[in-house]
Design an enzyme around this catalytic site. Structure first.
Site, PDB file in Angstrom:
ATOM      1  N   CYS A  96      -2.067   9.641   7.933  1.00 46.70           N
ATOM      2  CA  CYS A  96      -1.898   8.402   7.301  1.00 46.70           C
ATOM      3  C   CYS A  96      -0.351   8.130   7.322  1.00 46.70           C
ATOM      4  O   CYS A  96       0.342   8.608   8.169  1.00 46.70           O
ATOM      5  CB  CYS A  96      -2.378   8.646   6.036  1.00 46.70           C
ATOM      6  SG  CYS A  96      -2.587   6.778   5.027  1.00 46.70           S
TER       7      CYS A  96
ATOM      8  N   ASP B 215      -2.311  10.841  -3.199  1.00 46.72           N
ATOM      9  CA  ASP B 215      -2.692   9.630  -3.968  1.00 46.72           C
ATOM     10  C   ASP B 215      -2.916  10.245  -5.482  1.00 46.72           C
ATOM     11  O   ASP B 215      -2.560   9.379  -6.481  1.00 46.72           O
ATOM     12  CB  ASP B 215      -3.894   8.734  -3.483  1.00 46.72           C
ATOM     13  CG  ASP B 215      -3.535   8.092  -2.278  1.00 46.72           C
ATOM     14  OD1 ASP B 215      -3.520   8.617  -1.283  1.00 46.72           O
ATOM     15  OD2 ASP B 215      -3.027   6.892  -2.448  1.00 46.72           O
TER      16      ASP B 215
ATOM     17  N   ARG C 116       0.565  -1.340   0.007  1.00 47.20           N
ATOM     18  CA  ARG C 116      -0.135  -0.039   0.105  1.00 47.20           C
ATOM     19  C   ARG C 116       0.804   1.264  -0.037  1.00 47.20           C
ATOM     20  O   ARG C 116       2.004   1.164   0.114  1.00 47.20           O
ATOM     21  CB  ARG C 116      -0.869  -0.128   1.303  1.00 47.20           C
ATOM     22  CG  ARG C 116      -0.375  -0.168   2.535  1.00 47.20           C
ATOM     23  CD  ARG C 116      -0.957   0.817   3.693  1.00 47.20           C
ATOM     24  NE  ARG C 116      -0.924   1.945   3.401  1.00 47.20           N
ATOM     25  CZ  ARG C 116       0.239   2.783   3.537  1.00 47.20           C
ATOM     26  NH1 ARG C 116       1.303   2.269   4.146  1.00 47.20           N
ATOM     27  NH2 ARG C 116       0.284   4.268   3.204  1.00 47.20           N
ATOM     28  N   GLY C 117      -0.022   2.333  -0.218  1.00 47.94           N
ATOM     29  CA  GLY C 117       1.104   3.688  -0.357  1.00 47.94           C
ATOM     30  C   GLY C 117       1.090   3.861  -1.733  1.00 47.94           C
ATOM     31  O   GLY C 117       1.475   2.902  -2.505  1.00 47.94           O
ATOM     32  N   ALA C 118       0.602   4.948  -2.235  1.00 46.96           N
ATOM     33  CA  ALA C 118       0.707   5.272  -3.702  1.00 46.96           C
ATOM     34  C   ALA C 118       1.793   5.150  -4.397  1.00 46.96           C
ATOM     35  O   ALA C 118       2.093   4.582  -5.643  1.00 46.96           O
ATOM     36  CB  ALA C 118       0.460   6.822  -4.017  1.00 46.96           C
ATOM     37  N   GLY C 119       3.061   5.486  -3.773  1.00 49.47           N
ATOM     38  CA  GLY C 119       4.358   5.236  -4.557  1.00 49.47           C
ATOM     39  C   GLY C 119       4.893   3.783  -4.754  1.00 49.47           C
ATOM     40  O   GLY C 119       5.146   3.060  -5.456  1.00 49.47           O
TER      41      GLY C 119
ATOM     42  N   ARG D 250      -7.072  -0.861  -7.640  1.00 48.52           N
ATOM     43  CA  ARG D 250      -7.411   0.128  -6.706  1.00 48.52           C
ATOM     44  C   ARG D 250      -7.552   1.460  -7.548  1.00 48.52           C
ATOM     45  O   ARG D 250      -6.543   1.508  -8.397  1.00 48.52           O
ATOM     46  CB  ARG D 250      -6.417   0.262  -5.342  1.00 48.52           C
ATOM     47  CG  ARG D 250      -6.147  -0.751  -4.419  1.00 48.52           C
ATOM     48  CD  ARG D 250      -5.470  -0.302  -3.297  1.00 48.52           C
ATOM     49  NE  ARG D 250      -6.272   0.789  -2.508  1.00 48.52           N
ATOM     50  CZ  ARG D 250      -5.802   1.257  -1.375  1.00 48.52           C
ATOM     51  NH1 ARG D 250      -4.258   1.322  -1.235  1.00 48.52           N
ATOM     52  NH2 ARG D 250      -6.413   2.094  -0.731  1.00 48.52           N
TER      53      ARG D 250
ATOM     54  N   LYS E 116       2.264  11.388  -9.422  1.00 49.59           N
ATOM     55  CA  LYS E 116       0.906  11.277  -8.657  1.00 49.59           C
ATOM     56  C   LYS E 116       0.111  12.245  -9.468  1.00 49.59           C
ATOM     57  O   LYS E 116      -1.055  12.633  -8.863  1.00 49.59           O
ATOM     58  CB  LYS E 116       1.187  11.402  -7.254  1.00 49.59           C
ATOM     59  CG  LYS E 116       1.879  10.305  -6.534  1.00 49.59           C
ATOM     60  CD  LYS E 116       2.048  10.459  -5.167  1.00 49.59           C
ATOM     61  CE  LYS E 116       3.064   8.995  -4.615  1.00 49.59           C
ATOM     62  NZ  LYS E 116       3.369   9.535  -3.426  1.00 49.59           N
TER      63      LYS E 116
ATOM     64  N   ASN F 242      -6.229  12.462  -1.118  1.00 51.85           N
ATOM     65  CA  ASN F 242      -5.346  11.563  -0.056  1.00 51.85           C
ATOM     66  C   ASN F 242      -6.318  10.988   0.919  1.00 51.85           C
ATOM     67  O   ASN F 242      -7.258  11.027   0.708  1.00 51.85           O
ATOM     68  CB  ASN F 242      -4.196  12.636   0.759  1.00 51.85           C
ATOM     69  CG  ASN F 242      -3.168  11.841   1.305  1.00 51.85           C
ATOM     70  OD1 ASN F 242      -2.781  11.027   0.798  1.00 51.85           O
ATOM     71  ND2 ASN F 242      -2.906  12.252   2.465  1.00 51.85           N
ATOM     72  N   LYS F 243      -5.644  10.262   1.831  1.00 49.80           N
ATOM     73  CA  LYS F 243      -6.326   9.336   2.823  1.00 49.80           C
ATOM     74  C   LYS F 243      -7.619  10.102   3.312  1.00 49.80           C
ATOM     75  O   LYS F 243      -7.469  11.354   3.559  1.00 49.80           O
ATOM     76  CB  LYS F 243      -5.439   8.840   3.795  1.00 49.80           C
ATOM     77  CG  LYS F 243      -5.892   8.007   5.087  1.00 49.80           C
ATOM     78  CD  LYS F 243      -6.590   6.904   4.321  1.00 49.80           C
ATOM     79  CE  LYS F 243      -5.655   5.834   3.389  1.00 49.80           C
ATOM     80  NZ  LYS F 243      -6.565   5.031   2.507  1.00 49.80           N
TER      81      LYS F 243
HETATM   82  P1  RI2 Z   1       3.040   7.445  -0.538  1.00 49.20           P
HETATM   83  C1  RI2 Z   1      -1.643   5.902   1.020  1.00 49.20           C
HETATM   84  O1  RI2 Z   1      -2.744   5.396   0.531  1.00 49.20           O
HETATM   85  C2  RI2 Z   1      -1.856   7.260   1.956  1.00 49.20           C
HETATM   86  O2  RI2 Z   1      -3.144   8.076   1.351  1.00 49.20           O
HETATM   87  C3  RI2 Z   1      -0.986   8.061   1.797  1.00 49.20           C
HETATM   88  O3  RI2 Z   1      -0.916   9.446   2.047  1.00 49.20           O
HETATM   89  C4  RI2 Z   1      -0.667   8.197   0.014  1.00 49.20           C
HETATM   90  O4  RI2 Z   1      -0.878   6.652  -0.077  1.00 49.20           O
HETATM   91  C5  RI2 Z   1       0.736   8.360  -0.489  1.00 49.20           C
HETATM   92  O5  RI2 Z   1       1.729   7.771  -0.088  1.00 49.20           O
HETATM   93  P2  RI2 Z   1      -3.113   3.923   1.014  1.00 49.20           P
HETATM   94  O6  RI2 Z   1      -2.557   3.005   0.087  1.00 49.20           O
HETATM   95  O7  RI2 Z   1       3.066   7.311  -1.927  1.00 49.20           O
HETATM   96  O8  RI2 Z   1      -2.719   3.707   2.663  1.00 49.20           O
HETATM   97  O9  RI2 Z   1       3.702   8.736  -0.136  1.00 49.20           O
HETATM   98  O10 RI2 Z   1      -4.814   3.811   0.999  1.00 49.20           O
HETATM   99  O11 RI2 Z   1       3.748   6.344   0.436  1.00 49.20           O
END
Ligand code: RI2
Length: 321
Positions: free
Chosen positions: A125, A194, A16-19, A59, A230, A204-205
């Protein structure tokens, strides 16, 4: 890892996390290409298109995912043999992963400049790149303190406080509803994204817009850390970012929910913070006011909007390639 395995992990939020999602998708396409037994360019193209589709369906909100898939799939475009197509995918995937990692490092360096010695920061988040800014500021010797939210229902705040704790940063862990109670103790809000739309709105979250709203009310600056991949090119066409709504069972266990037949649990995973609530978006190309998001889309994601209509076939639209 095979593509379906990565797709499942993204869906279940094990990745998880957009990156991270974007890098995992690029790596899955690379591994898929390398293990393909397709005999013709056409069958290879079909196989890869299917793999890309599977990843894209996981997603819907984080634009980093389709952007990464586009960039990698563009490797097939000019190939006339299976070997060339494979090499194209592998090169593009490796390039994406490396440039994504570099982007996080550069944003940390740029973002930390906006954090002052003595600042108290609030984050929401778990954003790899937002945390990289905070940790970089700490490593530069700035004395900082952080308020980190819990982030119901998936509790990503727990990952955030572990990172902050391990970095030796003084951290306060609060429930999401305590944001407004503490916002007056805060100098700067730092969050990730995101997706960023052409008009500078930040997806974002869920809860980010409440944090930003409280910050604006308290005259606290809001800084968003977001890599250029992004930013969402299709929002130029007026397309809205789809907000993922996840299973209600993440919020309320099914055993309880089924005893409450008149209650529907709603569980949107993201919300939209308008550009007016954001002071600065820090990208690896530099910091911009949110109103200049179109410049990032124009200069780094390309204007060839026509090609975005065919996300897998006409993959040349991104990166101007
Ligand atoms: P990075 C996450 O989504 C959060 O919303 C977080 O702020 C965003 O992705 C960016 O994350 P989720 O996957 O790429 O937890 O900065 O639903 O790590």
């Amino acid at each position: 890892m095979i593509v379906s395995e990565t797709a499942d992990k993204i869906k279940r939020m094990e990745i998880r996390g957009a990156g991270r999602i974007a890098r995992a998708a690029a790596e899955a396409l690379r591994d898929g290409a390398l293990s393909s037994r397709a005999a013709t360019t056409e069958s290879f193209r079909m196989e890869m298109t299917q793999a890309a589709d599977t990843l894209l369906a996981t997603r819907p909100t984080a634009v980093s995912l389709p952007n990464a898939v586009h960039m990698v799939m563009a490797g097939i475009k000019k190939a006339s043999t299976v070997e060339e197509a494979k090499a194209g995918i592998v090169t593009r995937a490796d390039e994406f992963v490396t440039s994504s990692q570099h982007a996080v490092e550069r944003i940390a360096a740029f973002g930390s400049r906006h954090i002052r010695d003595g600042d108290t920061i609030m984050t929401h988040c778990n954003s790899e790149v937002a945390l990289a800014c905070i940790v970089a500021a700490h490593r530069e010797g700035k004395e900082i303190e952080v308020f980190a939210t819990e982030v119901r229902p998936r509790n990503q705040g727990l990952i955030t406080i572990k990172t902050l704790n391990d970095a030796g940063i003084k951290t306060n862990f609060i429930v999401d509803s305590a944001v407004r109670s503490f916002i007056h103790d805060v100098d700067l809000v730092v969050v990730g994204a995101d997706a960023v739309t052409v008009n500078g709105a930040v997806v974002n979250k869920i809860g980010t817009s409440q944090v930003a709203h409280a910050a604006v009310e308290a005259r606290v600056n809001v800084m968003v850390a977001a890599e250029t991949y992004k930013f969402a090119p299709r929002t130029i066409l007026g397309e809205l970012i789809k907000i993922e709504e996840r299973a209600g069972s993440e919020v309320l266990p099914d055993e309880i929910a089924k005893t409450l037949p008149n209650v529907t649990v709603r569980n949107p995973a993201f919300d939209v913070t308008p550009a007016e609530y954001v002071d600065l978006i820090v990208t690896e190309k530099g910091a911009i006011p949110p109103q200049m998001a179109y410049v990032i889309i124009r200069d780094y994601l390309g204007w060839e909007i026509g090609e975005f209509g065919d996300p897998l076939g006409g993959t040349g639209g991104l990166n101007g390639s």
